[in-house]
Design a protein around this motif. Structure first.
Motif, PDB file in Angstrom:
ATOM      1  N   ALA A  15       0.813  -1.230   0.000  1.00 49.53           N
ATOM      2  CA  ALA A  15       0.000   0.000   0.000  1.00 49.53           C
ATOM      3  C   ALA A  15       0.837   1.267   0.000  1.00 49.53           C
ATOM      4  CB  ALA A  15      -0.947  -0.012   1.202  1.00 49.53           C
ATOM      5  N   GLY A  20      -2.708  -0.099  -4.050  1.00 50.66           N
ATOM      6  CA  GLY A  20      -2.821  -0.321  -2.605  1.00 50.66           C
ATOM      7  C   GLY A  20      -3.071   0.960  -1.840  1.00 50.66           C
ATOM      8  N   SER A  39       4.180  -2.348   3.329  1.00 45.47           N
ATOM      9  CA  SER A  39       5.025  -2.585   2.152  1.00 45.47           C
ATOM     10  C   SER A  39       6.420  -2.866   2.687  1.00 45.47           C
ATOM     11  CB  SER A  39       5.015  -1.398   1.178  1.00 45.47           C
ATOM     12  OG  SER A  39       5.888  -0.392   1.602  1.00 45.47           O
ATOM     13  N   ARG A  40       7.341  -3.223   1.771  1.00 44.25           N
ATOM     14  CA  ARG A  40       8.667  -3.651   2.238  1.00 44.25           C
ATOM     15  C   ARG A  40       9.436  -2.567   2.968  1.00 44.25           C
ATOM     16  NH1 ARG A  40      10.880  -5.341  -3.444  1.00 44.25           N
ATOM     17  NH2 ARG A  40       9.553  -3.544  -3.803  1.00 44.25           N
ATOM     18  N   ALA A  67       6.597  -4.515   6.105  1.00 41.73           N
ATOM     19  CA  ALA A  67       6.409  -5.976   6.172  1.00 41.73           C
ATOM     20  C   ALA A  67       6.580  -6.560   4.779  1.00 41.73           C
ATOM     21  CB  ALA A  67       5.011  -6.306   6.705  1.00 41.73           C
ATOM     22  N   ASN A  95      -2.734  -7.267  -1.982  1.00 43.36           N
ATOM     23  CA  ASN A  95      -2.480  -6.424  -3.162  1.00 43.36           C
ATOM     24  C   ASN A  95      -1.015  -6.421  -3.577  1.00 43.36           C
ATOM     25  OD1 ASN A  95      -2.989  -3.964  -4.998  1.00 43.36           O
ATOM     26  ND2 ASN A  95      -1.436  -3.225  -3.554  1.00 43.36           N
ATOM     27  N   GLY A  97       2.369  -7.009  -5.136  1.00 42.89           N
ATOM     28  CA  GLY A  97       2.675  -7.838  -6.299  1.00 42.89           C
ATOM     29  C   GLY A  97       3.951  -7.358  -6.952  1.00 42.89           C
ATOM     30  N   SER A 147      -5.688  -9.979  -8.534  1.00 42.70           N
ATOM     31  CA  SER A 147      -5.136 -10.793  -9.609  1.00 42.70           C
ATOM     32  C   SER A 147      -4.896  -9.888 -10.819  1.00 42.70           C
ATOM     33  CB  SER A 147      -6.088 -11.953  -9.922  1.00 42.70           C
ATOM     34  OG  SER A 147      -5.570 -12.751 -10.954  1.00 42.70           O
ATOM     35  N   SER A 148      -5.223 -10.345 -12.004  1.00 39.73           N
ATOM     36  CA  SER A 148      -4.963  -9.571 -13.230  1.00 39.73           C
ATOM     37  C   SER A 148      -5.715 -10.233 -14.375  1.00 39.73           C
ATOM     38  CB  SER A 148      -3.460  -9.592 -13.535  1.00 39.73           C
ATOM     39  OG  SER A 148      -3.207  -9.180 -14.863  1.00 39.73           O
ATOM     40  N   LYS A 165      -0.703 -15.103 -11.444  1.00 39.13           N
ATOM     41  CA  LYS A 165      -2.020 -14.485 -11.241  1.00 39.13           C
ATOM     42  C   LYS A 165      -3.142 -15.486 -11.531  1.00 39.13           C
ATOM     43  CE  LYS A 165      -0.761 -10.344  -9.905  1.00 39.13           C
ATOM     44  NZ  LYS A 165      -1.094  -9.821  -8.574  1.00 39.13           N
ATOM     45  N   ALA A 191      -7.037  -4.766 -15.825  1.00 39.41           N
ATOM     46  CA  ALA A 191      -6.190  -4.668 -17.022  1.00 39.41           C
ATOM     47  C   ALA A 191      -5.112  -3.627 -16.723  1.00 39.41           C
ATOM     48  CB  ALA A 191      -7.051  -4.328 -18.230  1.00 39.41           C
ATOM     49  N   THR A 195       0.487   2.535 -13.199  1.00 38.61           N
ATOM     50  CA  THR A 195       1.295   2.534 -11.977  1.00 38.61           C
ATOM     51  C   THR A 195       2.722   2.157 -12.345  1.00 38.61           C
ATOM     52  OG1 THR A 195       0.967   0.196 -11.509  1.00 38.61           O
ATOM     53  CG2 THR A 195      -0.678   1.712 -10.602  1.00 38.61           C
TER      54      THR A 195
HETATM   55  N1  LIG Z   1      -0.809  -1.810 -12.706  1.00 43.47           N
HETATM   56  C1  LIG Z   1      -1.399  -2.725 -13.442  1.00 43.47           C
HETATM   57  O1  LIG Z   1      -1.561  -2.572 -14.676  1.00 43.47           O
HETATM   58  C2  LIG Z   1      -1.916  -3.983 -12.813  1.00 43.47           C
HETATM   59  C3  LIG Z   1      -2.736  -4.819 -13.588  1.00 43.47           C
HETATM   60  C4  LIG Z   1      -3.218  -5.988 -13.020  1.00 43.47           C
HETATM   61  C5  LIG Z   1      -2.901  -6.301 -11.716  1.00 43.47           C
HETATM   62  N2  LIG Z   1      -2.084  -5.473 -10.978  1.00 43.47           N
HETATM   63  C6  LIG Z   1      -1.745  -5.878  -9.604  1.00 43.47           C
HETATM   64  O2  LIG Z   1      -2.063  -4.834  -8.717  1.00 43.47           O
HETATM   65  C7  LIG Z   1      -1.276  -4.969  -7.533  1.00 43.47           C
HETATM   66  C8  LIG Z   1      -0.711  -3.612  -7.145  1.00 43.47           C
HETATM   67  O3  LIG Z   1       0.186  -3.197  -8.154  1.00 43.47           O
HETATM   68  P1  LIG Z   1       0.339  -1.666  -8.623  1.00 43.47           P
HETATM   69  O4  LIG Z   1       0.030  -1.650 -10.051  1.00 43.47           O
HETATM   70  O5  LIG Z   1      -0.361  -0.762  -7.702  1.00 43.47           O
HETATM   71  O6  LIG Z   1       1.933  -1.517  -8.501  1.00 43.47           O
HETATM   72  P2  LIG Z   1       2.900  -0.527  -7.729  1.00 43.47           P
HETATM   73  O7  LIG Z   1       2.395   0.874  -7.795  1.00 43.47           O
HETATM   74  O8  LIG Z   1       4.251  -0.804  -8.245  1.00 43.47           O
HETATM   75  O9  LIG Z   1       2.757  -1.012  -6.201  1.00 43.47           O
HETATM   76  C9  LIG Z   1       3.238  -2.242  -5.768  1.00 43.47           C
HETATM   77  C10 LIG Z   1       3.194  -2.253  -4.254  1.00 43.47           C
HETATM   78  O10 LIG Z   1       3.617  -3.531  -3.779  1.00 43.47           O
HETATM   79  C11 LIG Z   1       4.661  -3.345  -2.824  1.00 43.47           C
HETATM   80  N3  LIG Z   1       5.526  -4.506  -2.884  1.00 43.47           N
HETATM   81  C12 LIG Z   1       6.221  -4.992  -3.935  1.00 43.47           C
HETATM   82  N4  LIG Z   1       6.886  -6.108  -3.591  1.00 43.47           N
HETATM   83  C13 LIG Z   1       6.594  -6.340  -2.285  1.00 43.47           C
HETATM   84  C14 LIG Z   1       6.958  -7.341  -1.350  1.00 43.47           C
HETATM   85  N5  LIG Z   1       7.785  -8.335  -1.674  1.00 43.47           N
HETATM   86  N6  LIG Z   1       6.484  -7.237  -0.100  1.00 43.47           N
HETATM   87  C15 LIG Z   1       5.658  -6.233   0.256  1.00 43.47           C
HETATM   88  N7  LIG Z   1       5.267  -5.265  -0.584  1.00 43.47           N
HETATM   89  C16 LIG Z   1       5.733  -5.326  -1.842  1.00 43.47           C
HETATM   90  C17 LIG Z   1       5.318  -2.023  -3.210  1.00 43.47           C
HETATM   91  O11 LIG Z   1       5.916  -1.364  -2.111  1.00 43.47           O
HETATM   92  P3  LIG Z   1       7.485  -1.412  -1.689  1.00 43.47           P
HETATM   93  O12 LIG Z   1       8.280  -1.234  -2.936  1.00 43.47           O
HETATM   94  O13 LIG Z   1       7.580  -0.270  -0.727  1.00 43.47           O
HETATM   95  O14 LIG Z   1       7.642  -2.720  -1.019  1.00 43.47           O
HETATM   96  C18 LIG Z   1       4.101  -1.225  -3.632  1.00 43.47           C
HETATM   97  O15 LIG Z   1       3.455  -0.676  -2.498  1.00 43.47           O
HETATM   98  C19 LIG Z   1      -0.227  -6.042  -7.853  1.00 43.47           C
HETATM   99  O16 LIG Z   1      -0.608  -7.271  -7.279  1.00 43.47           O
HETATM  100  C20 LIG Z   1      -0.272  -6.127  -9.360  1.00 43.47           C
HETATM  101  O17 LIG Z   1       0.145  -7.389  -9.844  1.00 43.47           O
HETATM  102  C21 LIG Z   1      -1.602  -4.320 -11.493  1.00 43.47           C
END
Ligand SMILES: NC(=O)c1ccc[n+]([C@@H]2O[C@H](COP(=O)([O-])OP(=O)(O)OC[C@H]3O[C@@H](n4cnc5c(N)ncnc54)[C@H](OP(=O)(O)O)[C@@H]3O)[C@@H](O)[C@H]2O)c1
Length: 258
Positions: A15, A20, A39-40, A67, A95, A97, A147-148, A165, A191, A195
């Protein structure tokens, strides 16, 4: 019916930004009594907390924690801290990923494969088990996995990610059966959302937007609203559902990419 999570305690992984962080904000708007965000990296999650407070979220309702998603100890500790601070853990959003690799499965680096499957598939189960043991077994609850559309059908660009996913889709349905009737388990399948994680998919933004019948990329808020709906009592008779939130991509004839 109004979508409300009045009085509920929520934990959102991953988050510190993107979907998130928007989800935490949406839960706050919808009346959550406590919101743990994880988050990490401590500096990332503290920054996200400051931004949420700046945007009007009550500081008293927010618990930012560093975490790792793929650590059982981190999951147990984060859920325990949530229960200690707010009294329960009613809603869990898996969330967090990652997508460190691109390309077909035949060429994927095995280290990247292990990381992808560990964070995207194994980790959500660790958090479900932690929330179940510490709160949901006794109090019930609601779980939403992120998921996705890549988990609904194959695509050429992100093989290892898509398989993780797809596994999460099946895990959602499996857990929905195992944990009924007191715990609901659903998922969203976005989709392309603009981000950091998906940056390589929308470098050509106009082309990426054009793959979605609704003609634009998703926003984190588009996904957040669907997550809060599934988590809330408005979806009280829904479990094992995988909800595409995808600008119509699942209906498009061309192959998807997210
Ligand atoms: N964006 C898309 O197009 C899309 C499409 C389908 C599904 N999704 C899914 O949506 C979810 C959120 O992604 P987002 O698009 O919002 O990406 P994002 O903006 O890059 O955010 C990813 C988040 O996950 C955290 N994270 C990554 N690895 C981690 C780990 N090992 N432990 C704990 N936290 C971790 C990151 O924080 P830190 O770096 O601070 O740890 C960050 O808060 C994911 O599951 C992704 O697969 C995204």
């Amino acid at each position: 019916m109004e979508v409300s999570v009045e009085g509920k305690v929520v934990l959102v992984t991953g988050a510190s930004r993107g979907i998130g962080q928007a989800t935490a904000a949406e839960f706050a708007r919808s009346g959550a009594a406590g919101i743990t965000i994880t988050s990490r990296k401590p500096e990332n999650i503290e920054r996200a907390a400051a931004e949420l407070i700046e945007a009007g979220v009550d500081e008293e309702t927010l618990l930012p924690l560093a975490a790792r998603a793929d650590s059982e100890e981190s999951a147990d500790n984060a859920v325990a801290a949530t229960v200690e601070r707010f009294g329960s853990c009613d809603i869990l959003v898996n969330n967090a990923g990652t997508n460190p690799s691109a390309g077909p499965l035949m060429e994927v680096d095995l280290g990247a494969l292990d990381k992808t499957w560990s964070v995207n598939l194994r980790a959500p189960l660790l958090w479900v088990r932690a929330a179940y043991r510490a709160s949901m077994e006794k109090n019930g609850g609601s779980i939403v996995n992120v998921s996705s559309v890549g988990g609904l059908r194959p695509s050429p660009i992100t093989g290892a990610y898509n398989v993780s996913k797809a596994g999460l889709v099946h895990m959602t349905r499996q857990l929905a059966l195992e944990l009924a009737p007191s715990i609901r388990v659903n998922a969203v399948a976005p989709a392309v959302v603009k981000t950091r994680l998906s940056e390589m998919l929308w470098q050509d933004e106009a082309a990426a937007a054009g793959m979605h019948p609704l003609g634009r990329l998703g926003t984190p808020e588009d996904i957040a609203r669907a997550i809060v709906f599934l988590a809330s009592d408005a979806a009280d008779w829904m479990t094992g559902v995988i909800l595409p939130v995808d600008g119509g991509m699942s209906e498009a004839s061309s192959s998807g990419i997210a």
